[in-house]
Design an enzyme around this catalytic site. Structure first.
Site, PDB file in Angstrom:
ATOM      1  N   TYR A  75       0.775  -1.257  -0.031  1.00 57.06           N
ATOM      2  CA  TYR A  75       0.050   0.126   0.096  1.00 57.06           C
ATOM      3  C   TYR A  75       1.090   1.094   0.033  1.00 57.06           C
ATOM      4  O   TYR A  75       0.892   2.241   0.767  1.00 57.06           O
ATOM      5  CB  TYR A  75      -0.911  -0.016   1.050  1.00 57.06           C
ATOM      6  CG  TYR A  75      -2.182  -1.018   1.198  1.00 57.06           C
ATOM      7  CD1 TYR A  75      -2.232  -1.792   0.020  1.00 57.06           C
ATOM      8  CD2 TYR A  75      -2.944  -1.306   2.384  1.00 57.06           C
ATOM      9  CE1 TYR A  75      -3.350  -2.900   0.179  1.00 57.06           C
ATOM     10  CE2 TYR A  75      -3.772  -2.334   2.327  1.00 57.06           C
ATOM     11  CZ  TYR A  75      -3.844  -3.013   1.303  1.00 57.06           C
ATOM     12  OH  TYR A  75      -5.044  -4.227   1.359  1.00 57.06           O
ATOM     13  N   HIS A 131      -0.614 -11.762   2.358  1.00 59.82           N
ATOM     14  CA  HIS A 131      -1.586 -11.253   1.629  1.00 59.82           C
ATOM     15  C   HIS A 131      -2.302 -11.911   0.528  1.00 59.82           C
ATOM     16  O   HIS A 131      -3.604 -11.791   0.284  1.00 59.82           O
ATOM     17  CB  HIS A 131      -0.754 -10.145   0.684  1.00 59.82           C
ATOM     18  CG  HIS A 131      -1.465  -8.729   0.337  1.00 59.82           C
ATOM     19  ND1 HIS A 131      -1.106  -7.589   0.377  1.00 59.82           N
ATOM     20  CD2 HIS A 131      -2.860  -8.744   0.271  1.00 59.82           C
ATOM     21  CE1 HIS A 131      -2.049  -6.761   0.307  1.00 59.82           C
ATOM     22  NE2 HIS A 131      -3.128  -7.348   0.056  1.00 59.82           N
TER      23      HIS A 131
HETATM   24  N1  LIG Z   1      -6.345  -8.416   1.742  1.00 58.70           N
HETATM   25  C1  LIG Z   1      -6.656  -7.699   0.659  1.00 58.70           C
HETATM   26  O1  LIG Z   1      -6.156  -8.486  -0.455  1.00 58.70           O
HETATM   27  C2  LIG Z   1      -7.478  -6.605   0.416  1.00 58.70           C
HETATM   28  C3  LIG Z   1      -7.979  -6.145  -0.997  1.00 58.70           C
HETATM   29  C4  LIG Z   1      -8.652  -5.000  -0.860  1.00 58.70           C
HETATM   30  C5  LIG Z   1      -9.039  -4.369   0.102  1.00 58.70           C
HETATM   31  N2  LIG Z   1      -8.349  -4.332   1.304  1.00 58.70           N
HETATM   32  C6  LIG Z   1      -8.557  -3.733   2.503  1.00 58.70           C
HETATM   33  O2  LIG Z   1      -9.787  -3.394   2.714  1.00 58.70           O
HETATM   34  C7  LIG Z   1      -9.859  -1.908   2.578  1.00 58.70           C
HETATM   35  C8  LIG Z   1     -11.048  -1.343   2.032  1.00 58.70           C
HETATM   36  O3  LIG Z   1     -11.332  -1.830   0.790  1.00 58.70           O
HETATM   37  P1  LIG Z   1     -11.835  -0.947  -0.278  1.00 58.70           P
HETATM   38  O4  LIG Z   1     -11.348   0.439  -0.368  1.00 58.70           O
HETATM   39  O5  LIG Z   1     -11.795  -1.730  -1.537  1.00 58.70           O
HETATM   40  O6  LIG Z   1     -13.541  -1.087  -0.226  1.00 58.70           O
HETATM   41  P2  LIG Z   1     -14.477  -0.208   0.584  1.00 58.70           P
HETATM   42  O7  LIG Z   1     -13.930   0.144   2.086  1.00 58.70           O
HETATM   43  O8  LIG Z   1     -15.555  -0.915   0.656  1.00 58.70           O
HETATM   44  O9  LIG Z   1     -14.896   1.239  -0.356  1.00 58.70           O
HETATM   45  C9  LIG Z   1     -14.103   2.339  -0.065  1.00 58.70           C
HETATM   46  C10 LIG Z   1     -15.068   3.149  -0.963  1.00 58.70           C
HETATM   47  O10 LIG Z   1     -16.050   3.593  -0.304  1.00 58.70           O
HETATM   48  C11 LIG Z   1     -16.337   4.793  -0.303  1.00 58.70           C
HETATM   49  N3  LIG Z   1     -17.259   5.403   1.085  1.00 58.70           N
HETATM   50  C12 LIG Z   1     -16.738   4.942   2.489  1.00 58.70           C
HETATM   51  N4  LIG Z   1     -17.551   5.196   3.034  1.00 58.70           N
HETATM   52  C13 LIG Z   1     -18.744   5.918   2.417  1.00 58.70           C
HETATM   53  C14 LIG Z   1     -19.636   6.460   3.003  1.00 58.70           C
HETATM   54  N5  LIG Z   1     -19.992   6.703   4.300  1.00 58.70           N
HETATM   55  N6  LIG Z   1     -20.618   6.854   1.977  1.00 58.70           N
HETATM   56  C15 LIG Z   1     -20.196   6.984   0.492  1.00 58.70           C
HETATM   57  N7  LIG Z   1     -18.994   6.367   0.060  1.00 58.70           N
HETATM   58  C16 LIG Z   1     -18.107   5.862   1.192  1.00 58.70           C
HETATM   59  C17 LIG Z   1     -15.020   5.563  -0.212  1.00 58.70           C
HETATM   60  O11 LIG Z   1     -15.005   7.088  -0.831  1.00 58.70           O
HETATM   61  P3  LIG Z   1     -14.562   8.307  -0.186  1.00 58.70           P
HETATM   62  O12 LIG Z   1     -12.880   7.973   0.073  1.00 58.70           O
HETATM   63  O13 LIG Z   1     -14.890   9.452  -1.349  1.00 58.70           O
HETATM   64  O14 LIG Z   1     -15.178   8.132   1.224  1.00 58.70           O
HETATM   65  C18 LIG Z   1     -14.196   4.632  -1.137  1.00 58.70           C
HETATM   66  O15 LIG Z   1     -14.409   5.002  -2.370  1.00 58.70           O
HETATM   67  C19 LIG Z   1      -8.328  -1.523   1.924  1.00 58.70           C
HETATM   68  O16 LIG Z   1      -8.253  -0.149   2.432  1.00 58.70           O
HETATM   69  C20 LIG Z   1      -7.593  -2.423   2.479  1.00 58.70           C
HETATM   70  O17 LIG Z   1      -7.029  -2.095   3.649  1.00 58.70           O
HETATM   71  C21 LIG Z   1      -7.646  -5.821   1.479  1.00 58.70           C
END
Ligand SMILES: NC(=O)c1ccc[n+]([C@@H]2O[C@H](COP(=O)([O-])OP(=O)(O)OC[C@H]3O[C@@H](n4cnc5c(N)ncnc54)[C@H](OP(=O)(O)O)[C@@H]3O)[C@@H](O)[C@H]2O)c1
Length: 299
Positions: A75, A131
Site C-alpha cells: 500500500y 496477503h
Molecule cells: N487483503 C486484501 O487483499 C485486500 C484487498 C482489498 C482491500 N483490502 C483492505 O480493505 C480496505 C477497504 O477496501 P476497499 O477500499 O476496496 O473498499 P470499501 O471500503 O468497501 O470502499 C471504499 C470506497 O467507499 C467509499 N465510502 C466509504 N464510506 C462511504 C460513505 N459513508 N458514503 C459513501 N461512500 C463511502 C469511499 O469513498 P470516499 O473516500 O470518497 O469516502 C471509497 O471510494 C482497503 O483499504 C484495504 O485495507 C484488502
C-alpha cells in the site's frame, strides 16, 4: 471500541480502517516529491487532499481508546505515514500489516516484516497477514510466519484471500491455524460457505471491500428502507450487518466525516429478519481479484 477474541486469545477491535495509498512509492522519497510537485503544478489539490486524508483519520482514531488499522507493504507509503502518526500513542492502535507477493517470491519473509516494523516505528505488529496464497509459495511463507510469531515480532498471524482448499492445505502441513482470514465480503458477495468454514474452524473473518465500494446496485435493494427506518446511512447499515453476522469489517474512506459516521453504528441493532434480507442481496458479484484465478505477480 468492543473487541473480539481470536483463536490465540489476542483481541481485535470489531471494526477496522483500511489505509491504501498505492500511488506513492514506499521506498523512493524523491519519486514521491516529484509526484506531489506534479499534482501541485496540475492543480490536482483535491487528489492531494485525498492522498493525505489518512493523516487526519489516524488522528481521529487516536481519540478512541483502541482502533484497528489495516495496511500492507503493497500500500505505497501507508506504513510510513502510520508509523509517523502513531509513534507517540502506539497502545491505542491494533496494527495489521501483510507479507506481499513480491516478498513471497523472493523468500524474504523475516526481512520484509522487519522492514515493515522500521517503517511503522514499532517493535511488533498486532496481526501479520499473508496477503495472497501464492501457489507453490504460501505454505513455506506460512511456516516462516509461524517462526516470526514465535520470535514475538507479531502477536497474531493470519491469512488473506484463502479459500477452503488453501486453509485445508495449511491445516494439513503447518502447526498454527490462522487467527483470521481477510476476504472480500459485502452484501453483493456474501461468501457464506467460506464464512461457515472459518467459523467452524475458529478463524475470524475480516471483511474487505466491506461496503462494496458503495456500488450503485446497493441503492436498489432493501438497504434503502432499512437505512431510513434507523435514520442511518446505507454504509452504516452494511457495516452493522457485518458485525452482527460475525465479521470484522474493514472500510476505507478519504473523508474524515465519513470515517466518523461509518463507526457510529453501535446505537442500533438490525433484526434477524433484516439480517436475512441483507443476506439475500447476494448475487455472487466479486469486485476484486479471485484468488483461484489471478496473476499473483501483478498484485
Ligand atoms: N487483503 C486484501 O487483499 C485486500 C484487498 C482489498 C482491500 N483490502 C483492505 O480493505 C480496505 C477497504 O477496501 P476497499 O477500499 O476496496 O473498499 P470499501 O471500503 O468497501 O470502499 C471504499 C470506497 O467507499 C467509499 N465510502 C466509504 N464510506 C462511504 C460513505 N459513508 N458514503 C459513501 N461512500 C463511502 C469511499 O469513498 P470516499 O473516500 O470518497 O469516502 C471509497 O471510494 C482497503 O483499504 C484495504 O485495507 C484488502
Amino acid at each position: 471500541m468492543d473487541t473480539i477474541k481470536l483463536n490465540d486469545n489476542n483481541k481485535i477491535p470489531v471494526i477496522c480502517y483500511g489505509s491504501n495509498i498505492i500511488s506513492y512509492n514506499r521506498d523512493n522519497f524523491f519519486k514521491n516529491i516529484i509526484l506531489v510537485i506534479k499534482k501541485i503544478l496540475l492543480l490536482k489539490f483535491n487528489e492531494l487532499k485525498k492522498d493525505f486524508s489518512i493523516c487526519k483519520i489516524i488522528d481521529e482514531m487516536g481519540k478512541n481508546d483502541y482502533s484497528a488499522i489495516d495496511t500492507s507493504r503493497a500500500y505505497g507509503i501507508s506504513e510510513n505515514i502510520i508509523g509517523h502518526k502513531i509513534r507517540k500513542k502506539r497502545e491505542k492502535y491494533f496494527i495489521i500489516t501483510k507479507i506481499s507477493n513480491y516478498d513471497q517470491y523472493n523468500g524474504n519473509i523475516e526481512w520484509s516484516l522487519k522492514d515493515s516494523l522500521v517503517k511503522l516505528k514499532v517493535n511488533s505488529v498486532d496481526l501479520l497477514l499473508l496477503h495472497w496464497p501464492v501457489p507453490e509459495k504460501f505454505i513455506e511463507t506460512w511456516k516462516e510466519m509461524e517462526k516470526l510469531k514465535g520470535k514475538g515480532l507479531c502477536k497474531s498471524i493470519g491469512v488473506c484471500n484463502c479459500n477452503v482448499h488453501h486453509l485445508e492445505e495449511i491445516k494439513k502441513n503447518c502447526s498454527v491455524i490462522p487467527a483470521v482470514n481477510q476476504i472480500e465480503c459485502h452484501p453483493l458477495f456474501t461468501q457464506k460457505e467460506l464464512r461457515d468454514y472459518c467459523q467452524k474452524n475458529s478463524i475470524q473473518v475480516l471483511a474487505y471491500t466491506s461496503t462494496a465500494r458503495m456500488d450503485t446496485r446497493l441503492y436498489k435493494t432493501c438497504l434503502v428502507d432499512i437505512a431510513k427506518k434507523y435514520n442511518k446511512t446505507i454504509t452504516q447499515v452494511i457495516l452493522r450487518w457485518h458485525i452482527q453476522i460475525g465479521n470484522v469489517p474493514i472500510f476505507n474512506t478519504t473523508n474524515v466525516k465519513r470515517y466518523k459516521s461509518n463507526i457510529d453504528i453501535f446505537d442500533f441493532k438490525l433484526t434477524s429478519e433484516e439480517i436475512e434480507k441483507i443476506n439475500n442481496i447476494n448475487i455472487n458479484s466479486r469486485l476484486r481479484y479471485d484468488p483461484d484465478n489471478c496473476d499473483f505477480t501483478k498484485l
